[in-house]
Design a protein around this motif. Structure first.
Motif, PDB file in Angstrom:
ATOM      1  N   ILE A  17       0.842  -1.202   0.000  1.00  0.00           N
ATOM      2  CA  ILE A  17       0.000   0.000   0.000  1.00  0.00           C
ATOM      3  C   ILE A  17       0.873   1.247   0.000  1.00  0.00           C
ATOM      4  CG2 ILE A  17      -1.631   1.334   1.394  1.00  0.00           C
ATOM      5  CD1 ILE A  17      -2.771  -1.402   2.324  1.00  0.00           C
ATOM      6  N   LEU A  18       1.924   1.224   0.820  1.00  0.00           N
ATOM      7  CA  LEU A  18       2.854   2.347   0.872  1.00  0.00           C
ATOM      8  C   LEU A  18       3.531   2.552  -0.478  1.00  0.00           C
ATOM      9  CD1 LEU A  18       4.234   4.479   2.656  1.00  0.00           C
ATOM     10  CD2 LEU A  18       5.953   2.757   3.211  1.00  0.00           C
ATOM     11  N   ALA A  19       3.903   1.459  -1.145  1.00  0.00           N
ATOM     12  CA  ALA A  19       4.539   1.543  -2.462  1.00  0.00           C
ATOM     13  C   ALA A  19       3.604   2.210  -3.465  1.00  0.00           C
ATOM     14  CB  ALA A  19       4.933   0.154  -2.952  1.00  0.00           C
ATOM     15  N   LYS A  20       2.347   1.828  -3.446  1.00  0.00           N
ATOM     16  CA  LYS A  20       1.381   2.400  -4.376  1.00  0.00           C
ATOM     17  C   LYS A  20       1.183   3.888  -4.111  1.00  0.00           C
ATOM     18  CE  LYS A  20      -3.136   1.741  -6.363  1.00  0.00           C
ATOM     19  NZ  LYS A  20      -4.296   0.906  -6.479  1.00  0.00           N
ATOM     20  N   GLU A  21       1.120   4.272  -2.835  1.00  0.00           N
ATOM     21  CA  GLU A  21       0.949   5.680  -2.495  1.00  0.00           C
ATOM     22  C   GLU A  21       2.139   6.514  -2.972  1.00  0.00           C
ATOM     23  OE1 GLU A  21       0.213   6.109   1.678  1.00  0.00           O
ATOM     24  OE2 GLU A  21      -1.636   4.954   1.592  1.00  0.00           O
ATOM     25  N   ILE A  22       3.349   5.997  -2.791  1.00  0.00           N
ATOM     26  CA  ILE A  22       4.545   6.723  -3.212  1.00  0.00           C
ATOM     27  C   ILE A  22       4.567   6.878  -4.722  1.00  0.00           C
ATOM     28  CG2 ILE A  22       7.069   6.566  -3.392  1.00  0.00           C
ATOM     29  CD1 ILE A  22       7.033   5.320  -0.582  1.00  0.00           C
ATOM     30  N   LYS A  23       4.291   5.793  -5.444  1.00  0.00           N
ATOM     31  CA  LYS A  23       4.323   5.851  -6.909  1.00  0.00           C
ATOM     32  C   LYS A  23       3.248   6.791  -7.447  1.00  0.00           C
ATOM     33  CE  LYS A  23       4.007   1.460  -7.536  1.00  0.00           C
ATOM     34  NZ  LYS A  23       3.911   0.131  -8.152  1.00  0.00           N
ATOM     35  N   THR A  24       2.078   6.774  -6.839  1.00  0.00           N
ATOM     36  CA  THR A  24       0.989   7.642  -7.280  1.00  0.00           C
ATOM     37  C   THR A  24       1.318   9.103  -7.002  1.00  0.00           C
ATOM     38  OG1 THR A  24      -0.597   5.883  -6.807  1.00  0.00           O
ATOM     39  CG2 THR A  24      -1.475   8.103  -7.059  1.00  0.00           C
ATOM     40  N   GLY A  37       6.695   5.136 -12.334  1.00  0.00           N
ATOM     41  CA  GLY A  37       6.522   3.696 -12.283  1.00  0.00           C
ATOM     42  C   GLY A  37       7.426   3.090 -11.232  1.00  0.00           C
ATOM     43  N   GLY A  38       7.194   1.829 -10.982  1.00  0.00           N
ATOM     44  CA  GLY A  38       8.005   1.119 -10.012  1.00  0.00           C
ATOM     45  C   GLY A  38       7.398  -0.230  -9.733  1.00  0.00           C
ATOM     46  N   SER A  39       7.975  -0.913  -8.752  1.00  0.00           N
ATOM     47  CA  SER A  39       7.465  -2.228  -8.410  1.00  0.00           C
ATOM     48  C   SER A  39       7.759  -2.536  -6.954  1.00  0.00           C
ATOM     49  CB  SER A  39       8.087  -3.299  -9.308  1.00  0.00           C
ATOM     50  OG  SER A  39       9.479  -3.353  -9.081  1.00  0.00           O
ATOM     51  N   PHE A  40       7.197  -3.657  -6.513  1.00  0.00           N
ATOM     52  CA  PHE A  40       7.440  -4.157  -5.169  1.00  0.00           C
ATOM     53  C   PHE A  40       7.948  -5.584  -5.321  1.00  0.00           C
ATOM     54  CE2 PHE A  40       6.094  -6.617  -1.508  1.00  0.00           C
ATOM     55  CZ  PHE A  40       6.623  -5.867  -0.480  1.00  0.00           C
ATOM     56  N   LYS A  41       9.215  -5.809  -4.967  1.00  0.00           N
ATOM     57  CA  LYS A  41       9.812  -7.132  -5.080  1.00  0.00           C
ATOM     58  C   LYS A  41      10.731  -7.384  -3.899  1.00  0.00           C
ATOM     59  CE  LYS A  41      10.066  -7.197 -10.121  1.00  0.00           C
ATOM     60  NZ  LYS A  41      10.963  -7.235 -11.271  1.00  0.00           N
ATOM     61  N   ASN A  42      10.729  -8.613  -3.407  1.00  0.00           N
ATOM     62  CA  ASN A  42      11.656  -9.043  -2.357  1.00  0.00           C
ATOM     63  C   ASN A  42      11.670  -8.089  -1.164  1.00  0.00           C
ATOM     64  OD1 ASN A  42      12.380 -11.131  -4.090  1.00  0.00           O
ATOM     65  ND2 ASN A  42      14.035  -9.938  -4.989  1.00  0.00           N
ATOM     66  N   ASP A  43      10.493  -7.685  -0.709  1.00  0.00           N
ATOM     67  CA  ASP A  43      10.347  -6.753   0.414  1.00  0.00           C
ATOM     68  C   ASP A  43      11.084  -5.443   0.185  1.00  0.00           C
ATOM     69  OD1 ASP A  43       8.678  -8.454   1.823  1.00  0.00           O
ATOM     70  OD2 ASP A  43      10.351  -9.494   2.779  1.00  0.00           O
ATOM     71  N   GLN A  44      11.095  -4.956  -1.049  1.00  0.00           N
ATOM     72  CA  GLN A  44      11.689  -3.676  -1.405  1.00  0.00           C
ATOM     73  C   GLN A  44      10.749  -2.939  -2.341  1.00  0.00           C
ATOM     74  OE1 GLN A  44      15.398  -4.627  -3.321  1.00  0.00           O
ATOM     75  NE2 GLN A  44      16.524  -4.609  -1.394  1.00  0.00           N
ATOM     76  N   ILE A  45      10.704  -1.629  -2.188  1.00  0.00           N
ATOM     77  CA  ILE A  45       9.980  -0.792  -3.131  1.00  0.00           C
ATOM     78  C   ILE A  45      11.017  -0.245  -4.096  1.00  0.00           C
ATOM     79  CG2 ILE A  45       8.589   1.282  -3.458  1.00  0.00           C
ATOM     80  CD1 ILE A  45       7.609   0.944  -0.576  1.00  0.00           C
ATOM     81  N   ILE A  46      10.807  -0.466  -5.385  1.00  0.00           N
ATOM     82  CA  ILE A  46      11.726   0.014  -6.404  1.00  0.00           C
ATOM     83  C   ILE A  46      10.983   1.068  -7.226  1.00  0.00           C
ATOM     84  CG2 ILE A  46      13.159  -0.614  -8.373  1.00  0.00           C
ATOM     85  CD1 ILE A  46      13.086  -3.521  -7.175  1.00  0.00           C
ATOM     86  N   VAL A  47      11.483   2.297  -7.201  1.00  0.00           N
ATOM     87  CA  VAL A  47      10.864   3.413  -7.912  1.00  0.00           C
ATOM     88  C   VAL A  47      11.799   3.834  -9.035  1.00  0.00           C
ATOM     89  CG1 VAL A  47      10.008   5.778  -7.696  1.00  0.00           C
ATOM     90  CG2 VAL A  47       9.705   4.178  -5.814  1.00  0.00           C
ATOM     91  N   LEU A  97       7.797   9.914   3.335  1.00  0.00           N
ATOM     92  CA  LEU A  97       7.847   8.948   4.433  1.00  0.00           C
ATOM     93  C   LEU A  97       7.897   9.637   5.789  1.00  0.00           C
ATOM     94  CD1 LEU A  97      10.275   6.295   2.907  1.00  0.00           C
ATOM     95  CD2 LEU A  97       7.808   6.086   3.238  1.00  0.00           C
ATOM     96  N   LYS A  98       8.609  10.760   5.879  1.00  0.00           N
ATOM     97  CA  LYS A  98       8.671  11.495   7.149  1.00  0.00           C
ATOM     98  C   LYS A  98       7.312  12.080   7.505  1.00  0.00           C
ATOM     99  CE  LYS A  98      13.577  12.535   7.091  1.00  0.00           C
ATOM    100  NZ  LYS A  98      14.615  13.566   6.901  1.00  0.00           N
TER     101      LYS A  98
END
Length: 107
Positions: free
Chosen positions: A61-68, A73-83, A95-96
């Motif tokens: 959910i956090l990954a989607k919020e950041i990308k939006t 674009g980006g992805s979520f893989k191996n417990d990492q958010i890649i932007v 994040l702060k």
């Protein structure tokens, strides 16, 4: 005299409902800081966020919020958010604002 004052003069009996408060996301905040680092993968620039110890669904959910928010674009893989792109400063600010501790790793 602004518009709200004019409306109060025209309709003195009308009560203005309170503005709804923003919903707080139920993302688990952790004590350890998240790592925000810059990487090049296959010649492309990426920002990687790692170190989240909460539920995987919350991190997605956090990954989607950041990308939006950033409009990238980006992805979520191996417990990492890649932007895609170098957005370390803006991601750290986002994040702060959400209450996370963030640690910048690398240059």
């Amino acid at each position: 005299m602004d518009l709200s004052d004019q409306l109060k003069n025209l309709f003195p009996d009308h009560e203005v409902p309170e503005e709804p408060q923003e919903e707080q996301s139920n993302i688990w905040l952790q004590d350890d800081p998240l790592e925000c680092r810059f990487e090049k993968r296959k010649g492309k620039v990426n920002t990687v966020i790692a170190g989240y110890t909460g539920a995987t669904e919350d991190f997605k959910i956090l990954a989607k919020e950041i990308k939006t928010t950033l409009g990238v674009g980006g992805s979520f893989k191996n417990d990492q958010i890649i932007v895609q792109g170098d957005f370390r400063e803006r991601i750290m600010e986002i994040l702060k604002e959400k209450g996370f501790k963030v640690k910048r790793v690398g240059g």
